[in-house]
Design a protein around this motif. Structure first.
Motif, PDB file in Angstrom:
ATOM      1  N   ALA A 373       0.754  -5.410  -5.460  1.00  0.00           N
ATOM      2  CA  ALA A 373       1.995  -5.980  -4.926  1.00  0.00           C
ATOM      3  C   ALA A 373       2.483  -7.155  -5.764  1.00  0.00           C
ATOM      4  N   ILE A 374       1.568  -7.889  -6.349  1.00  0.00           N
ATOM      5  CA  ILE A 374       1.946  -8.979  -7.264  1.00  0.00           C
ATOM      6  C   ILE A 374       2.527  -8.396  -8.554  1.00  0.00           C
ATOM      7  N   LYS A 375       1.901  -7.350  -9.036  1.00  0.00           N
ATOM      8  CA  LYS A 375       2.294  -6.756 -10.320  1.00  0.00           C
ATOM      9  C   LYS A 375       3.718  -6.174 -10.286  1.00  0.00           C
ATOM     10  N   VAL A 376       4.087  -5.496  -9.202  1.00  0.00           N
ATOM     11  CA  VAL A 376       5.417  -4.859  -9.176  1.00  0.00           C
ATOM     12  C   VAL A 376       6.538  -5.899  -9.206  1.00  0.00           C
ATOM     13  N   VAL A 377       6.279  -7.077  -8.651  1.00  0.00           N
ATOM     14  CA  VAL A 377       7.295  -8.137  -8.694  1.00  0.00           C
ATOM     15  C   VAL A 377       7.320  -8.758 -10.095  1.00  0.00           C
ATOM     16  N   LYS A 378       6.134  -9.001 -10.659  1.00  0.00           N
ATOM     17  CA  LYS A 378       6.077  -9.569 -12.013  1.00  0.00           C
ATOM     18  C   LYS A 378       6.674  -8.624 -13.051  1.00  0.00           C
ATOM     19  N   GLN A 385      16.035 -12.305  -4.437  1.00  0.00           N
ATOM     20  CA  GLN A 385      17.279 -13.052  -4.561  1.00  0.00           C
ATOM     21  C   GLN A 385      17.379 -14.048  -3.408  1.00  0.00           C
ATOM     22  N   PRO A 386      17.550 -15.338  -3.667  1.00  0.00           N
ATOM     23  CA  PRO A 386      17.512 -16.011  -4.970  1.00  0.00           C
ATOM     24  C   PRO A 386      16.102 -15.957  -5.584  1.00  0.00           C
ATOM     25  N   PRO A 387      16.008 -15.991  -6.914  1.00  0.00           N
ATOM     26  CA  PRO A 387      14.725 -15.811  -7.605  1.00  0.00           C
ATOM     27  C   PRO A 387      13.671 -16.870  -7.274  1.00  0.00           C
ATOM     28  N   ARG A 388      14.087 -18.034  -6.768  1.00  0.00           N
ATOM     29  CA  ARG A 388      13.113 -19.101  -6.488  1.00  0.00           C
ATOM     30  C   ARG A 388      12.046 -18.666  -5.487  1.00  0.00           C
ATOM     31  N   TRP A 389      12.332 -17.642  -4.676  1.00  0.00           N
ATOM     32  CA  TRP A 389      11.373 -17.212  -3.658  1.00  0.00           C
ATOM     33  C   TRP A 389      10.198 -16.436  -4.249  1.00  0.00           C
ATOM     34  N   VAL A 392       7.076 -18.572  -4.202  1.00  0.00           N
ATOM     35  CA  VAL A 392       6.480 -18.647  -2.865  1.00  0.00           C
ATOM     36  C   VAL A 392       5.665 -17.394  -2.589  1.00  0.00           C
ATOM     37  N   TYR A 393       6.231 -16.253  -2.966  1.00  0.00           N
ATOM     38  CA  TYR A 393       5.557 -14.959  -2.779  1.00  0.00           C
ATOM     39  C   TYR A 393       4.232 -14.923  -3.555  1.00  0.00           C
ATOM     40  N   TYR A 394       4.279 -15.312  -4.830  1.00  0.00           N
ATOM     41  CA  TYR A 394       3.048 -15.295  -5.645  1.00  0.00           C
ATOM     42  C   TYR A 394       1.987 -16.223  -5.060  1.00  0.00           C
ATOM     43  N   ASN A 395       2.400 -17.391  -4.658  1.00  0.00           N
ATOM     44  CA  ASN A 395       1.449 -18.378  -4.138  1.00  0.00           C
ATOM     45  C   ASN A 395       0.697 -17.834  -2.928  1.00  0.00           C
ATOM     46  N   TRP A 396       1.422 -17.188  -2.036  1.00  0.00           N
ATOM     47  CA  TRP A 396       0.775 -16.646  -0.838  1.00  0.00           C
ATOM     48  C   TRP A 396      -0.114 -15.456  -1.184  1.00  0.00           C
ATOM     49  N   MET A 397       0.404 -14.582  -2.041  1.00  0.00           N
ATOM     50  CA  MET A 397      -0.350 -13.360  -2.383  1.00  0.00           C
ATOM     51  C   MET A 397      -1.625 -13.682  -3.153  1.00  0.00           C
ATOM     52  N   GLU A 398      -1.569 -14.680  -4.001  1.00  0.00           N
ATOM     53  CA  GLU A 398      -2.746 -15.023  -4.808  1.00  0.00           C
ATOM     54  C   GLU A 398      -3.817 -15.731  -3.991  1.00  0.00           C
ATOM     55  N   ASN A 399      -3.430 -16.242  -2.825  1.00  0.00           N
ATOM     56  CA  ASN A 399      -4.392 -16.914  -1.941  1.00  0.00           C
ATOM     57  C   ASN A 399      -4.526 -16.199  -0.606  1.00  0.00           C
ATOM     58  N   ILE A 400      -4.270 -14.897  -0.615  1.00  0.00           N
ATOM     59  CA  ILE A 400      -4.231 -14.127   0.623  1.00  0.00           C
ATOM     60  C   ILE A 400      -5.604 -14.037   1.277  1.00  0.00           C
ATOM     61  N   ASP A 486      15.044 -13.093   6.462  1.00  0.00           N
ATOM     62  CA  ASP A 486      14.859 -14.545   6.529  1.00  0.00           C
ATOM     63  C   ASP A 486      13.616 -14.917   5.712  1.00  0.00           C
ATOM     64  N   PRO A 487      13.659 -15.985   4.910  1.00  0.00           N
ATOM     65  CA  PRO A 487      12.471 -16.374   4.145  1.00  0.00           C
ATOM     66  C   PRO A 487      11.239 -16.623   5.005  1.00  0.00           C
ATOM     67  N   GLY A 488      11.448 -16.913   6.286  1.00  0.00           N
ATOM     68  CA  GLY A 488      10.322 -17.208   7.176  1.00  0.00           C
ATOM     69  C   GLY A 488       9.377 -16.049   7.385  1.00  0.00           C
ATOM     70  N   ILE A 489       9.807 -14.814   7.055  1.00  0.00           N
ATOM     71  CA  ILE A 489       8.898 -13.681   7.248  1.00  0.00           C
ATOM     72  C   ILE A 489       8.515 -12.987   5.929  1.00  0.00           C
ATOM     73  N   ILE A 490       8.570 -13.747   4.845  1.00  0.00           N
ATOM     74  CA  ILE A 490       8.057 -13.207   3.569  1.00  0.00           C
ATOM     75  C   ILE A 490       6.606 -12.773   3.748  1.00  0.00           C
ATOM     76  N   PHE A 491       5.827 -13.593   4.436  1.00  0.00           N
ATOM     77  CA  PHE A 491       4.386 -13.308   4.575  1.00  0.00           C
ATOM     78  C   PHE A 491       4.122 -12.315   5.695  1.00  0.00           C
ATOM     79  N   PHE A 492       4.768 -12.526   6.851  1.00  0.00           N
ATOM     80  CA  PHE A 492       4.593 -11.624   7.981  1.00  0.00           C
ATOM     81  C   PHE A 492       4.878 -10.183   7.594  1.00  0.00           C
ATOM     82  N   TRP A 493       5.983 -10.010   6.863  1.00  0.00           N
ATOM     83  CA  TRP A 493       6.562  -8.670   6.774  1.00  0.00           C
ATOM     84  C   TRP A 493       6.835  -8.190   5.357  1.00  0.00           C
ATOM     85  N   VAL A 494       7.569  -8.997   4.569  1.00  0.00           N
ATOM     86  CA  VAL A 494       8.006  -8.529   3.247  1.00  0.00           C
ATOM     87  C   VAL A 494       6.808  -8.163   2.375  1.00  0.00           C
TER      88      VAL A 494
END
Length: 886
Positions: A373-378, A385-389, A392-400, A486-494
Motif C-alpha cells: 500500500a505504501i509502494k502504490v502511492v510512492k 489531493q492535496p499532495p501534502r496528505w 501523513v499517509y506514509y507516517n501512519w503506514m510505516e508505523n502501523i 475527510d482527512p480524518g478517516i485516512i487511517f480508518f478507511w482510506v
C-alpha cells in the motif's frame, strides 16, 4: 412550458426535476464498452446518520465530478450505500430499551438484532432521502448496505482467507476498552483530548529496609492495585543498587520485584515507574519481557473487582481513585501532587474515557499488507489531493500496528468462528460444521463477538460490485476513479481500502483520493451532530434551494481547506441563482420577439460580440481545467465572474440597444443567437454545481433549437474551448472601453451627477491606436455611460471645473458646469471629508494604543487596520474631487 415566473422558486423546480431525472433513468450506469467508465463509490454514511454540513460539502463535490464526467460522455457510476455502524446503531436501540427499564441482556441477542433490523428498515434510509434533496445523482438501483447478503458474504470470505494466510489471529492483549459500550476499540477509534490533571508521587516501601522507599509518579493511582513490578532504567545510577530487590505495594501489601528495562525514561517523574501489565499497553509489553503476573483489577464496566482488594471491590474506577489517594495520605505514603497535562483517550462514539484493558481479542496483522500500500502511492498509482496528505499517509503506514477487529456487541458481522462444545476445537468457516474433525462432536457454539464496522467498510470499493464473484461490474467499473473524503478517516478507511484491494483484487481501489476540508462554525469548531452546532441542511434547502447551498459551499471552500459556515454564506448562492433566473427571463423574453436565427452568412458580429465569444471560450478552458484539477472553488468563482460580471453586466446590457433601438434585423438575430449560445454554454458549465436551475432554464431555451432535441441537459456535451473563437486583440479593445465606461460611471457617482443626466466627455488619447478604438466604438460609451457628446483627440486640454480620471494613459474629463450645482457639491464633499478625517483620526488613535493592539482579538485589530486603509483612500479621493471644483 409555462411562462417563466418573475421570481425564482427553487422548491417547486427542484422536486420536479429530481423526479424527472429518476423516472428517465438518467442516473443509471450500464456496462457500455463503447464508453469509458468513470466511477465513484460514496463514502457510506452511517445508517443512524442525518445530513449535516460536512455531508453537504462531501457529496456536492462527488456529484460535481459525476455530472461533469457525464457531460463529457463517460459512463458514470456513482454507487451509493450506507454503513451499519455497529456501536452507534446498537446504542440507538439500547437507549430505547433503557426508557423501558430494560437492557440488551433482558431481551437477548436474537431479539435485540431483530429490533435493530426493524429500526434500520423504518428509519435507516433517512439520510438517503436527504441526499436526494441535495441533488445527488447516484444510481439508486445499486444501493448497498454493509450488512446486506452480498457484503456479508464478502466479509466472511475475507476473514477466512486472512486467517488461513496467518494474517488473522486471536490473542490476549491490552486493548482500548469502552466501559460504556462494553467493547474493544481499535487505536483509530479513540479520540484524544488534552486534559489538565495531576501526577501523584507514591512511596513504595522497600522490603526488609526500614524507612527506605522508592517513589513512583502516576496519572492513574487506582491502577497501583494491579502493580506487579517497579521498573527503573538500567542506565540510571541512582537505582542500580535496588535492581533485584522487592517493594511492597501499598494498600494491597503485595511483594513485587524491582526490574530494569530500557523502556523507562529516567527523566520522567522520579525515574521509577509502576508496572501494571493488565492495565497499560507499555506495561503489558514490559510484563511479557520479564514474565510478570497480569492482575486484572476491573470488570468490563470499569468497576473494581476482588483483585483490587476488599476495600475497593465494587467501586467505579474514579471513586476508587479518590479512595486510594485518601488512604495513601492517611498512611503518609503520598509524597506530593503536581499539576500535569496529558492526552486522555475517549470512545469516538460515546466519549467515555477509555480504559486500557487486558482481554482476548481478534487481530489482523497489518504490516505485511502495508508494504504494498505504501509502494502504490510512492509509484504514483494513487494520487492524494492535496499532495501534502501523502506524508501523513506514509507516517501512519510505516508505523502501523495490528488492528483489533473484534467487538463485544451484538449488531454487526458475527465472527465466522465456531467452537466444538465437546473438545473446544476451533473451526473457521462460513457455516457451522456438521461434525468435529477432532472428536466427532456435533454441537458447536459461534464466537460471540462481531467484527469492527470498518472490517466491512474496508472492502467497500469491490464488495459493492459483487466480489468475491468475478462480475461484469468489477471488470468494467473497477478500479474506481475518485474517492472524496475527510482527512480524518485516512487511517480508518482510506489506507485500509488500499490494503484490502491490493490483497484481494491485486489492483488499487481508486486512482485519486481527494481530501476536502472541514466545515466549521463561527467559533471555529468542527460542525458535528454531537455538538449540535450544525444547521439542518434540509432547512437551508427548503429556504434557499439545493443549488444555492451547493454553490455557496464550493464557492467558499478553497481546495483542501476548511470552510467557516454562517447563514450569510448561502446568500451568495441564492443571489447568484436569482441573477441566473433574471438573465434567462430577459434572454428568453427578447429572443421570442425576434423571429428566426441568423443564417451563417448573415451573422454580423460587432466588437462586443467577438469579445463575449472570446471571454466565453476562455472561460470554458479555465473552468474545464478547474474541474479537472478538483479546484471547484475556482470553477465557481470563474462561473460567477463570467456570467454575472461579463455576460449580464456588459453583454446583455449593451445588446439592449440593438433590441430596443435598431431596425437592423440581421444585427438583432446575431445578438439573439449569441445571447442564447452563451446562456446555453454557461448552463452546461454550471450544471455540475447547480443542476436544478441549469436544467430548468436549459429546457426553456430548447424551443429556439427545434432541430436539436435532447430529453435533458444531462445528455448534452460539456463545451469545448474553440481556438477559432478566441479574439485576443478585439478583447483588449473591449476591455479598454469597459474600463473607460466604468471610470465615467465612477465620476458620475463621486460627483453626485443625477442618474438620468447625460454628460459631455472629452478624452485625450495620445496613442493613435487608442484614439482609433474609441472613435470606432464611441456608441458603447454613449449607451453605457449616458454620454451625450464625446470629443476624442490628442489635443484635448482639461476644461475648467471638470472631473478627471486616467485609464491606461487615456485621460478622461467630465465638465461639470451646468450639470451639478458646483458650490453645493463642494460643500457636500467638504462636509463628507470632515467626517472621514474625524473617523480616520479616531482609527489612528486606536491603532496607536498598545493596550488595544495587545488585548483585542486579532481579527478585530485586522479589521481596524483595513478600516484605516479604506478611510485613507476615501480621504484622498474626496480631496481630489474637491480640487476638481476649485
Amino acid at each position: 412550458m409555462d411562462q417563466m415566473e418573475k421570481v425564482y422558486n427553487p422548491k417547486e423546480i427542484e422536486s420536479r426535476w429530481y423526479k424527472f431525472w429518476q423516472e428517465m433513468g438518467l442516473f443509471n450506469a450500464e456496462i457500455n464498452t463503447e464508453k469509458k467508465p468513470y466511477t465513484i463509490v460514496i463514502p457510506p454514511p452511517n445508517v443512524t446518520g442525518i445530513l449535516h454540513m460536512g455531508h453537504v460539502l462531501n457529496n456536492t463535490i462527488q456529484d460535481i465530478m459525476i455530472r461533469y464526467k457525464r457531460l463529457q460522455d463517460y459512463e458514470t457510476l456513482w454507487l451509493p450505500g450506507t454503513d451499519h455502524a455497529g456501536i452507534a446503531t446498537q446504542n440507538v436501540v439500547e437507549r430505547e430499551l433503557i426508557k423501558q427499564g430494560k437492557s440488551r441482556y433482558d431481551v437477548g441477542r436474537e431479539d435485540l438484532i431483530k429490533q435493530i433490523w426493524k429500526w434500520q428498515e423504518e428509519k435507516g434510509g433517512r439520510i438517503i432521502d436527504q441526499l436526494k434533496k441535495l441533488g445527488a445523482s447516484c444510481d439508486w438501483r445499486r444501493e448497498r448496505f454493509t450488512m446486506d447478503e452480498g457484503l456479508s458474504n464478502a466479509v466472511q470470505e475475507v476473514f477466512i482467507r486472512l486467517y488461513e494466510k496467518g494474517l488473522i489471529y486471536k490473542g490476549k492483549y491490552i486493548i482500548n476498552w469502552c466501559p460504556r459500550c462494553e467493547t474493544a476499540l481499535s487505536d483509530d477509534e479513540v479520540d484524544y483530548e488534552d486534559r489538565d490533571s495531576h501526577l501523584w508521587y507514591i512511596k513504595y516501601p522497600v522490603k526488609d529496609k526500614s524507612n527506605e522507599f522508592v517513589v513512583v509518579a502516576t496519572t492513574r493511582p487506582e491502577t497501583m492495585l494491579g502493580d506487579t513490578a517497579v521498573a527503573v532504567s538500567p542506565k540510571d545510577e541512582r537505582y542500580k543498587h535496588l535492581i533485584g530487590e522487592k517493594v511492597i505495594i501499598p494498600l494491597v501489601e503485595r511483594e513485587v520485584p524491582i526490574i530494569s528495562d530500557d523502556y523507562v525514561d529516567k527523566e520522567f517523574g522520579t525515574g521509577c515507574v509502576k508496572v501494571t501489565p493488565a492495565h497499560d499497553p507499555n506495561d503489558f509489553e514490559m510484563g511479557l519481557r520479564h514474565n510478570l503476573q497480569q492482575i486484572l483489577i476491573m470488570d468490563e464496566k470499569a468497576v473494581m473487582n476482588r483483585n483490587a482488594g476488599i476495600d475497593y471491590d465494587g467501586m467505579n474506577r474514579f471513586e476508587c481513585r479518590e479512595k486510594v489517594i485518601e488512604d495513601l495520605k492517611e498512611r503518609k505514603l503520598l509524597e506530593k501532587i503536581e499539576k500535569h497535562s496529558y492526552s486522555l483517550g475517549h470512545c469516538y462514539r460515546c466519549h467515555t474515557v477509555i480504559e486500557p484493558y487486558l482481554s482476548i481479542q481478534w487481530f489482523v496483522k497489518m504490516k505485511p499488507m502495508a508494504k504494498k500500500a505504501i509502494k502504490v502511492v510512492k509509484d504514483g498509482l494513487i494520487e492524494f489531493q492535496p499532495p501534502r496528505w501523502e506524508k501523513v499517509y506514509y507516517n501512519w503506514m510505516e508505523n502501523i500496528r495490528d488492528w483489533c477487529i473484534s467487538r463485544q456487541i451484538w449488531w454487526g458481522h458475527r465472527i465466522p468462528v465456531y467452537y466444538c462444545e465437546n473438545c473446544k476445537e476451533m473451526v473457521v468457516a462460513k457455516e457451522p460444521p456438521r461434525k468435529c474433525m477432532k472428536c466427532n462432536g456435533e454441537k458447536f457454539t459461534q464466537d460471540p463477538d462481531v467484527l469492527d464496522t470498518w472490517f466491512s467498510s474496508w472492502l467497500w470499493p469491490f464488495s459493492t460490485m459483487g466480489w468475491p464473484e468475478k462480475t461484469k461490474e468489477l471488470n468494467y467499473f473497477y478500479p474506481t476513479d475518485l474517492l472524496v473524503t475527510d482527512p480524518g478517516i485516512i487511517f480508518f478507511w482510506v489506507a485500509r481500502m488500499i490494503m484490502s484491494s491490493l490483497e484481494f483484487i491485486g489492483e488499487i481501489p481508486f486512482k485519486t483520493v481527494l481530501l476536502h476540508g472541514v466545515v466549521l462554525d463561527a467559533q471555529m469548531r468542527r460542525m458535528e451532530k454531537s455538538l449540535g452546532n450544525s444547521p439542518d441542511p434540509i432547512d437551508i434547502i427548503e429556504k434557499f434551494g439545493a443549488d444555492a447551498l451547493r454553490f455557496s459551499m464550493v464557492y467558499n471552500t478553497p481546495k483542501g481547506n476548511d470552510v467557516v459556515y454562517t447563514d450569510s454564506l448561502v446568500e451568495t448562492g441564492r443571489n447568484f441563482a436569482n441573477k441566473i433566473w433574471n438573465a434567462a427571463r430577459f434572454t428568453i423574453t427578447n429572443a421570442e420577439k425576434i423571429g428566426g436565427m441568423p443564417e451563417p452568412e448573415d451573422i454580423t458580429v460587432d466588437l462586443v460580440d467577438r469579445w463575449i465569444l472570446h471571454r466565453l471560450h476562455t472561460a470554458i478552458y479555465e473552468i474545464s481545467k478547474a474541474y479537472d484539477e478538483y479546484r471547484f472553488n475556482d470553477a465557481a468563482h470563474l462561473l460567477y465572474n463570467f456570467f454575472w460580471n461579463e455576460y449580464c453586466a456588459w453583454y446583455l446590457e449593451i445588446i439592449k440597444d440593438r433590441f430596443y433601438h435598431s431596425d437592423d434585423i440581421s444585427s438583432k438575430r446575431t445578438a439573439k443567437y449569441l445571447m442564447l449560445k452563451v446562456l446555453d454554454y454557461s448552463l452546461r458549465m454550471l450544471h455540475p454545481i447547480m443542476p436544478f436551475i441549469s436544467e430548468e432554464i436549459w429546457q426553456r431555451i430548447q424551443k429556439f433549437y427545434p432541430e436539436i432535441r435532447y430529453d435533458s441537459i444531462m445528455k448534452v456535451s460539456f463545451p469545448i474551448a474553440d481556438q477559432d473563437q478566441l479574439f485576443p486583440e478585439d478583447a483588449k479593445k473591449m476591455e479598454l472601453i469597459i474600463k473607460i465606461i466604468t471610470s465615467i460611471r465612477s465620476i458620475r457617482k463621486d460627483m453626485n451627477v443625477p442618474p438620468g443626466e447625460k454628460v459631455k466627455i472629452d478624452i485625450k488619447a495620445v496613442k493613435g491606436i487608442d484614439r482609433l478604438i474609441l472613435q470606432e466604438n464611441r456608441h458603447y460609451l454613449k449607451v453605457m455611460a449616458k454620454v451625450s457628446d464625446i470629443y476624442i483627440g490628442d489635443d484635448v486640454v482639461k476644461p475648467s471645473k471638470s472631473a478627471t480620471t486616467v485609464v491606461d494613459e487615456v485621460e478622461i474629463y467630465m465638465p461639470l458646469t451646468g450639470i451639478i450645482d458646483l458650490e453645493k457639491e463642494r460643500e457636500r464633499l467638504l462636509k463628507k471629508l470632515a467626517q472621514v478625517e474625524k473617523n480616520l483620526k479616531n482609527c489612528i488613535k486606536k491603532l496607536d494604543n498598545q493596550n488595544f493592539i495587545k488585548n483585542a482579538p486579532e481579527d478585530v485589530v485586522q479589521k481596524e487596520r483595513e478600516r484605516k486603509e479604506s478611510l485613507q483612500i476615501t480621504s484622498e479621493k474626496l480631496k481630489a474631487n474637491i480640487a476638481f471644483l476649485e
